[in-house]
Design a protein around this motif. Structure first.
Motif, PDB file in Angstrom:
ATOM      1  N   TYR A  63       0.846  -1.198   0.000  1.00 24.70           N
ATOM      2  CA  TYR A  63       0.000   0.000   0.000  1.00 24.70           C
ATOM      3  C   TYR A  63       0.877   1.242   0.000  1.00 24.70           C
ATOM      4  CZ  TYR A  63       1.093  -0.594   4.983  1.00 24.70           C
ATOM      5  OH  TYR A  63       1.736  -0.782   6.181  1.00 24.70           O
ATOM      6  N   THR A  64       0.245   2.401  -0.191  1.00 25.58           N
ATOM      7  CA  THR A  64       0.937   3.685  -0.065  1.00 25.58           C
ATOM      8  C   THR A  64       0.306   4.488   1.060  1.00 25.58           C
ATOM      9  OG1 THR A  64      -0.509   4.595  -1.794  1.00 25.58           O
ATOM     10  CG2 THR A  64       1.687   3.825  -2.467  1.00 25.58           C
ATOM     11  N   ARG A  65       1.034   5.500   1.522  1.00 25.64           N
ATOM     12  CA  ARG A  65       0.576   6.393   2.583  1.00 25.64           C
ATOM     13  C   ARG A  65       0.860   7.840   2.185  1.00 25.64           C
ATOM     14  NH1 ARG A  65      -2.141   2.757   4.139  1.00 25.64           N
ATOM     15  NH2 ARG A  65      -2.103   1.714   6.164  1.00 25.64           N
ATOM     16  N   ILE A  66       0.254   8.766   2.909  1.00 26.01           N
ATOM     17  CA  ILE A  66       0.472  10.189   2.675  1.00 26.01           C
ATOM     18  C   ILE A  66       0.989  10.856   3.951  1.00 26.01           C
ATOM     19  CG2 ILE A  66      -1.184  10.399   0.792  1.00 26.01           C
ATOM     20  CD1 ILE A  66      -3.255  11.417   2.756  1.00 26.01           C
ATOM     21  N   VAL A  67       1.629  12.013   3.767  1.00 19.84           N
ATOM     22  CA  VAL A  67       2.272  12.727   4.867  1.00 19.84           C
ATOM     23  C   VAL A  67       1.973  14.216   4.731  1.00 19.84           C
ATOM     24  CG1 VAL A  67       4.519  13.451   5.779  1.00 19.84           C
ATOM     25  CG2 VAL A  67       4.147  11.077   5.210  1.00 19.84           C
ATOM     26  N   ASP A  68       1.841  14.890   5.870  1.00 18.19           N
ATOM     27  CA  ASP A  68       1.765  16.352   5.860  1.00 18.19           C
ATOM     28  C   ASP A  68       2.626  16.905   6.995  1.00 18.19           C
ATOM     29  OD1 ASP A  68       0.248  16.138   8.241  1.00 18.19           O
ATOM     30  OD2 ASP A  68      -1.636  16.188   7.134  1.00 18.19           O
ATOM     31  N   GLU A  69       2.734  18.225   7.031  1.00 17.41           N
ATOM     32  CA  GLU A  69       3.585  18.866   8.029  1.00 17.41           C
ATOM     33  C   GLU A  69       3.142  18.516   9.441  1.00 17.41           C
ATOM     34  OE1 GLU A  69       5.301  23.360   8.954  1.00 17.41           O
ATOM     35  OE2 GLU A  69       3.273  23.096   8.177  1.00 17.41           O
ATOM     36  N   GLU A  70       1.830  18.489   9.654  1.00 20.64           N
ATOM     37  CA  GLU A  70       1.300  18.248  10.994  1.00 20.64           C
ATOM     38  C   GLU A  70       1.640  16.839  11.480  1.00 20.64           C
ATOM     39  OE1 GLU A  70      -0.431  19.780  14.386  1.00 20.64           O
ATOM     40  OE2 GLU A  70       0.035  20.774  12.505  1.00 20.64           O
ATOM     41  N   SER A  71       1.492  15.848  10.611  1.00 18.91           N
ATOM     42  CA  SER A  71       1.770  14.473  11.023  1.00 18.91           C
ATOM     43  C   SER A  71       3.257  14.270  11.336  1.00 18.91           C
ATOM     44  CB  SER A  71       1.319  13.478   9.947  1.00 18.91           C
ATOM     45  OG  SER A  71       2.088  13.604   8.772  1.00 18.91           O
ATOM     46  N   MET A  72       4.102  15.036  10.670  1.00 19.84           N
ATOM     47  CA  MET A  72       5.530  14.935  10.970  1.00 19.84           C
ATOM     48  C   MET A  72       5.852  15.635  12.291  1.00 19.84           C
ATOM     49  SD  MET A  72       7.055  13.042   8.808  1.00 19.84           S
ATOM     50  CE  MET A  72       8.795  13.470   8.926  1.00 19.84           C
ATOM     51  N   LYS A  73       5.233  16.785  12.524  1.00 18.41           N
ATOM     52  CA  LYS A  73       5.461  17.490  13.787  1.00 18.41           C
ATOM     53  C   LYS A  73       4.998  16.669  14.973  1.00 18.41           C
ATOM     54  CE  LYS A  73       5.398  22.362  12.386  1.00 18.41           C
ATOM     55  NZ  LYS A  73       4.636  23.656  12.477  1.00 18.41           N
ATOM     56  N   ASN A  74       3.841  16.023  14.809  1.00 20.16           N
ATOM     57  CA  ASN A  74       3.271  15.220  15.894  1.00 20.16           C
ATOM     58  C   ASN A  74       3.896  13.828  15.997  1.00 20.16           C
ATOM     59  OD1 ASN A  74       1.540  17.347  16.407  1.00 20.16           O
ATOM     60  ND2 ASN A  74      -0.141  16.479  15.198  1.00 20.16           N
ATOM     61  N   LYS A  75       4.760  13.499  15.039  1.00 20.57           N
ATOM     62  CA  LYS A  75       5.439  12.200  14.988  1.00 20.57           C
ATOM     63  C   LYS A  75       4.463  11.022  14.878  1.00 20.57           C
ATOM     64  CE  LYS A  75       9.566  13.819  17.393  1.00 20.57           C
ATOM     65  NZ  LYS A  75      10.543  13.602  18.482  1.00 20.57           N
ATOM     66  N   THR A  76       3.323  11.314  14.239  1.00 25.23           N
ATOM     67  CA  THR A  76       2.375  10.231  13.959  1.00 25.23           C
ATOM     68  C   THR A  76       2.696   9.560  12.632  1.00 25.23           C
ATOM     69  OG1 THR A  76       0.823  11.838  13.001  1.00 25.23           O
ATOM     70  CG2 THR A  76       0.523  11.246  15.315  1.00 25.23           C
ATOM     71  N   GLY A  77       3.482  10.230  11.795  1.00 20.53           N
ATOM     72  CA  GLY A  77       3.976   9.633  10.561  1.00 20.53           C
ATOM     73  C   GLY A  77       2.938   9.511   9.466  1.00 20.53           C
ATOM     74  N   PRO A  78       3.257   8.761   8.421  1.00 26.73           N
ATOM     75  CA  PRO A  78       2.349   8.607   7.280  1.00 26.73           C
ATOM     76  C   PRO A  78       1.022   7.985   7.685  1.00 26.73           C
ATOM     77  CG  PRO A  78       4.561   7.836   6.742  1.00 26.73           C
ATOM     78  CD  PRO A  78       4.544   8.078   8.222  1.00 26.73           C
ATOM     79  N   TYR A  79      -0.016   8.338   6.944  1.00 34.12           N
ATOM     80  CA  TYR A  79      -1.342   7.816   7.253  1.00 34.12           C
ATOM     81  C   TYR A  79      -2.076   7.460   5.967  1.00 34.12           C
ATOM     82  CZ  TYR A  79      -2.546  12.762   6.394  1.00 34.12           C
ATOM     83  OH  TYR A  79      -2.679  14.021   5.837  1.00 34.12           O
ATOM     84  N   ARG A  80      -3.203   6.809   6.124  1.00 37.42           N
ATOM     85  CA  ARG A  80      -3.947   6.279   4.985  1.00 37.42           C
ATOM     86  C   ARG A  80      -4.550   7.377   4.134  1.00 37.42           C
ATOM     87  NH1 ARG A  80      -9.422   2.483   5.382  1.00 37.42           N
ATOM     88  NH2 ARG A  80     -10.065   2.778   3.200  1.00 37.42           N
ATOM     89  N   ASN A  81      -4.468   7.194   2.835  1.00 38.34           N
ATOM     90  CA  ASN A  81      -5.152   8.056   1.870  1.00 38.34           C
ATOM     91  C   ASN A  81      -6.561   7.509   1.663  1.00 38.34           C
ATOM     92  OD1 ASN A  81      -6.069   9.529  -0.276  1.00 38.34           O
ATOM     93  ND2 ASN A  81      -4.351   9.076  -1.641  1.00 38.34           N
ATOM     94  N   THR A  82      -7.535   8.193   2.208  1.00 38.98           N
ATOM     95  CA  THR A  82      -8.918   7.688   2.162  1.00 38.98           C
ATOM     96  C   THR A  82      -9.548   7.812   0.771  1.00 38.98           C
ATOM     97  OG1 THR A  82      -9.715   9.842   2.950  1.00 38.98           O
ATOM     98  CG2 THR A  82      -9.329   8.130   4.615  1.00 38.98           C
ATOM     99  N   GLU A  83      -8.850   8.457  -0.160  1.00 37.13           N
ATOM    100  CA  GLU A  83      -9.349   8.529  -1.534  1.00 37.13           C
ATOM    101  C   GLU A  83      -9.150   7.211  -2.271  1.00 37.13           C
ATOM    102  OE1 GLU A  83     -10.956  11.228  -2.857  1.00 37.13           O
ATOM    103  OE2 GLU A  83     -10.823  11.965  -0.792  1.00 37.13           O
ATOM    104  N   LEU A  84      -8.306   6.345  -1.711  1.00 40.30           N
ATOM    105  CA  LEU A  84      -8.022   5.065  -2.356  1.00 40.30           C
ATOM    106  C   LEU A  84      -8.864   3.951  -1.728  1.00 40.30           C
ATOM    107  CD1 LEU A  84      -4.111   5.209  -2.551  1.00 40.30           C
ATOM    108  CD2 LEU A  84      -5.721   5.483  -4.447  1.00 40.30           C
ATOM    109  N   PRO A  85      -9.261   2.951  -2.519  1.00 42.05           N
ATOM    110  CA  PRO A  85      -9.959   1.788  -1.947  1.00 42.05           C
ATOM    111  C   PRO A  85      -9.009   0.996  -1.063  1.00 42.05           C
ATOM    112  CG  PRO A  85      -9.383   1.375  -4.235  1.00 42.05           C
ATOM    113  CD  PRO A  85      -9.043   2.813  -3.974  1.00 42.05           C
ATOM    114  N   ALA A  86      -9.566   0.180  -0.177  1.00 43.82           N
ATOM    115  CA  ALA A  86      -8.739  -0.603   0.743  1.00 43.82           C
ATOM    116  C   ALA A  86      -9.422  -1.932   1.045  1.00 43.82           C
ATOM    117  CB  ALA A  86      -8.506   0.172   2.035  1.00 43.82           C
ATOM    118  N   ASN A  87      -8.638  -2.883   1.530  1.00 42.72           N
ATOM    119  CA  ASN A  87      -9.213  -4.146   1.983  1.00 42.72           C
ATOM    120  C   ASN A  87      -9.740  -3.962   3.406  1.00 42.72           C
ATOM    121  OD1 ASN A  87      -7.006  -4.272   3.722  1.00 42.72           O
ATOM    122  ND2 ASN A  87      -6.243  -6.225   2.975  1.00 42.72           N
TER     123      ASN A  87
END
Length: 479
Positions: free
Chosen positions: A323-347
């Motif tokens: 799978y792939t993930r997305i990142v933004d400035e906030e997630s890096m600052k909070n150290k939560t890291g990459p997260y799911r792209n809800t625009e994509l289908p998933a299992n």
């Protein structure tokens, strides 16, 4: 002008991959010791997208080792230890040109720190590797795939302890001595960058034995880097033609938006994904890693000779792609890291489906390293339905593979030197992350539930016949 390729190379390696700890079972047979995977517990009380093997304490480890009523499905796997001959015949029928598996460290050194190996464990792999070859498949062997002896987490501190380098090199030398004339392709450490979701499984560092777990993880990985260099050096001394690979889990993330802050945050995130392959393929620590360590208060100690060991680099790059993930400035600052792209289908487990991402990763990796690439895991878990007539209709799996193979072909046209592709779990095995059997990846169905119950019959799914045709036509017939 050179013409672009029109399809897969004639010698392309179509393969399948499993891990010993998820398939073999027989956890207490022929002198085998307990590994980190043998205490991966199954529970049906956790949401599907929250099931991971996270940090553990020494108390948890000791309790799990002694428990008689908890469920640890990797202890029985699919009983591949006893069924490998029949299973490999089915995989040969599927058309596989190559088969990747691991050698369970605890079959060879049950505690990890013994002076002499367990001959019974070696005899099993003698027979297994011979059987892979007899069925017309090129073996690819992984030396470390979540099978570290539990003793090394209790008597030492897992990979945080420098002693681990010598223990692992000794194990690797025994295996290389025994099989270098039969096995050409090797991966030393499976998914070496996976130090979050598979933290304990990978490094065996209990969270209560170190003061700073994050620093301890990077110190553990540093020890793995050194061990990889030493193992590579030894392998080349036996036969310079051996192909030694390194392996990542996934790859870089996408920026969540086009804002410059989000784009740069993604650059920073991706650098520390490339870090692992940069060291193993280039032979030194990059400057951005030292900046990351400084900014995050991480300490990594180098010993004399470490930098020299790192110069023994891998021959090829490999990676798993799910799978792939997305990142933004906030997630890096909070150290939560990459997260799911809800625009994509998933299992149902929240693993997104992004075939174009595979082409993207292949291009990015090849642009960066200019070396041969193997996709050593790709697939998707689903709940399959066994019908009354013993058929399994899985068009969703065919759709998934078709889309990803199409993008692989496009990447080859882009100029990527892609040499092989290993479908993950070509036969159903116990899930790595959730330790459940019902998360199925295979083209071959194994009639067994999450608690190890069932007939264990092996049944060809619809996707088996589709993939058989794909391999027979070298990726040309995807209908």
């Amino acid at each position: 002008m050179k013409n672009i390729p029109t399809g897969f190379p004639a010698d392309f390696l179509w393969g399948g991959a499993i891990a010993a700890n998820q398939a073999e079972g027989a956890y207490d047979v022929d002198g085998k010791g307990l590994s980190v995977a043998d205490i991966n517990e199954f529970t049906d009380k956790v949401a599907l997208d929250k099931k991971y093997n996270l940090e553990l304490t020494t108390d948890y480890v000791k309790e799990a080792m002694q428990s008689e009523d908890r469920v640890f499905p990797k202890r029985w796997g699919i009983d591949f230890y006893h069924t490998y001959k029949e299973d490999l015949k089915l995989l040969s029928e599927l058309g596989l040109k190559t088969f990747r598996t691991s050698i369970n460290w605890t079959r060879i050194f049950p505690n990890g720190d013994e002076a002499e190996p367990n001959e019974e464990g070696l005899k099993f792999y003698d027979d297994l590797i011979d059987e892979i070859i007899a069925n017309g498949m090129e073996p690819m062997i992984t030396l470390s795939h979540y099978e570290m002896p539990l003793h090394l987490t209790l008597a030492y501190k897992g990979w945080y302890s420098r002693e681990m380098i010598d223990f692992f090199v000794r194990f690797s030398q025994v295996i290389l001595d025994r099989y270098h004339h039969k096995v050409k392709y090797w991966i030393i450490v499976n998914q070496i960058n996976l130090i979050v979701h598979e933290s304990f499984n990978h490094l065996g560092i209990a969270e209560d034995v170190v003061d700073d777990l994050t620093s301890a993880k990077y110190q553990g990985v540093h020890h793995e880097f050194v061990a990889c260099g030493l193992v590579t050096k030894y392998a080349k001394s036996l036969n310079p033609d051996l192909q030694i690979g390194m392996m990542l889990c996934g790859g870089p993330a996408y920026p969540a938006t086009c804002k410059p802050e989000d784009v740069f945050a993604t650059v920073r995130n991706n650098q520390m994904e490339y870090f692992f392959s940069d060291v193993l393929l280039r032979g030194y620590y990059p400057g951005y890693a030292f900046r990351y360590f400084h900014d995050n208060g991480i300490t990594v100690e180098f010993a004399e000779g470490d930098e020299e060991a790192l110069k023994h680099t891998a021959d090829f790059m490999s990676f798993s792609y799910y799978y792939t993930r997305i990142v933004d400035e906030e997630s890096m600052k909070n150290k939560t890291g990459p997260y799911r792209n809800t625009e994509l289908p998933a299992n149902p487990w929240g693993w997104t489906i992004d075939p174009i991402g595979l082409r993207t990763f292949l291009n990015l990796f090849y642009d960066r390293y200019q070396c041969p690439i193997y996709i050593t895991e790709n697939g998707i878990g689903y709940h399959d339905q066994l019908e009354d007539d013993d058929t399994i209709h899985d068009p969703y799996r065919v759709d998934y593979y078709r889309a990803h193979i199409e993008q692989m072909k496009e990447a080859i046209k882009d100029g990527v030197d892609l040499r092989g592709y290993y479908a993950w779990g070509p036969i159903d095995i116990v899930s790595c992350s959730s330790s459940e059997m019902s998360k199925r990846y295979g083209f071959i169905y194994v009639d067994q539930d999450d608690y190890g119950k069932g007939s264990q019959k092996r049944l060809r799914k619809d996707s088996f016949y589709w993939m058989q045709k794909v391999i027979a036509t070298n990726g040309e017939d995807l209908d």
